[in-house]
Design an enzyme around this catalytic site. Structure first.
Site, PDB file in Angstrom:
ATOM      1  CD  GLU A  37      44.608  37.877  43.972  1.00  0.00           C
ATOM      2  OE1 GLU A  37      43.586  37.791  43.268  1.00  0.00           O
ATOM      3  OE2 GLU A  37      45.612  38.527  43.630  1.00  0.00           O
ATOM      4  CB  ILE A  67      34.875  40.882  32.560  1.00  0.00           C
ATOM      5  CG1 ILE A  67      36.176  41.272  31.833  1.00  0.00           C
ATOM      6  CG2 ILE A  67      33.779  40.530  31.562  1.00  0.00           C
ATOM      7  CD1 ILE A  67      36.069  42.511  30.977  1.00  0.00           C
ATOM      8  CG  MET A 108      41.876  42.688  35.859  1.00  0.00           C
ATOM      9  SD  MET A 108      41.121  43.913  36.958  1.00  0.00           S
ATOM     10  CE  MET A 108      41.860  45.431  36.336  1.00  0.00           C
ATOM     11  CD  GLU A 109      46.297  41.289  38.324  1.00  0.00           C
ATOM     12  OE1 GLU A 109      45.653  42.312  38.626  1.00  0.00           O
ATOM     13  OE2 GLU A 109      45.834  40.124  38.441  1.00  0.00           O
ATOM     14  CG  ASP A 131      34.044  37.179  39.291  1.00  0.00           C
ATOM     15  OD1 ASP A 131      33.804  37.313  38.082  1.00  0.00           O
ATOM     16  OD2 ASP A 131      35.144  37.478  39.809  1.00  0.00           O
TER      17      ASP A 131
END
Length: 230
Positions: free
Chosen positions: A12, A153, A174-175, A198
């Site tokens: 990333e 998830i 998640m951040e 995804d």
């Protein structure tokens, strides 16, 4: 103008760091910060690590050490909008925690005690990101709600619960909300920009592994283009 850029994983931030010049690297608490020039702007890029705690630590160190004028969170996310494909981008219209519940004390679902229910991104950064969309060719981008939690998830039942709690959610990761909360407390303008790796379903683990590099690259290109419009 000084801009802090945070990504959780190496794919990333790799393209951003490779595109920088005049770089200097410093490691604090095991987190690497790369300062340099990108698109004529002074930038600091850091790989925070995965999850809300490491993201909070990295954001706090970034702000305290480098005092950026803006913070941009880049990276991948799971998508919840049928019209978006893997590699497409969500620009935050607001950011919320999806795994916080102190509703027993009168707060909204997702709202941490003594914090706003939603963290609102800086409109200058959002508008620059929207202008940058045209530079990305066939990649589609929308502005939408991004939700954050310390879970990957891929369970349809959890997805149903999340969409029941946050019907307009466009992406989850998640951040972002942790970074947004730290920026809120330090009064530093921010935006979260995520490319879809995804679709937050049973295939998510396979899709994520296959498309993380693509998603990270698209998000990085979006950030570079955004810098041109600031």
């Amino acid at each position: 103008m000084k801009i802090g850029i945070i990504g959780a994983m190496e794919p990333e931030v790799a393209h951003l760091i490779a595109s920088m010049t005049d770089t200097q690297t410093q490691t604090i608490a095991g987190i690497e910060f790369v300062a340099g020039q990108l698109e004529g702007k002074e930038v600091i890029v850091t790989r925070s690590g995965i999850g809300k705690v490491t993201a909070s630590v990295a954001t706090t160190l970034l702000i305290e050490k480098y005092a950026p004028d803006y913070v941009i969170n880049t990276g991948s996310a799971g998508g919840f909008v049928d019209s978006l494909a893997i590699g497409d981008i969500v620009i935050s219209s607001e950011v919320r925690h999806h795994d916080v519940d102190v509703t027993a004390f009168g707060y909204e679902i997702g709202q941490m005690a003594q914090q706003p229910a939603a963290f609102m991104p800086d409109r200058t950064l959002v508008e620059a990101a929207k202008k940058a969309v045209a530079d990305l060719g066939e990649v589609k981008a929308i502005e939408g709600l991004i939700c954050t939690g310390d879970s990957f998830i891929c369970d349809p039942e959890r997805t149903k619960v999340m969409l029941n709690n946050f019907p307009t959610m466009a992406a989850c990761e998640m951040e972002g909300a942790a970074i947004a909360q730290v920026c809120h407390q330090f009064k530093v303008p921010f935006v979260v920009i995520r490319s879809l790796s995804d679709n937050a379903n049973n295939d998510s683990p396979v899709d994520f592994d296959s498309y993380l590099v693509k998603a990270g690259h698209h998000s990085a290109l979006m950030v570079i283009s955004l810098l041109k419009h600031l």
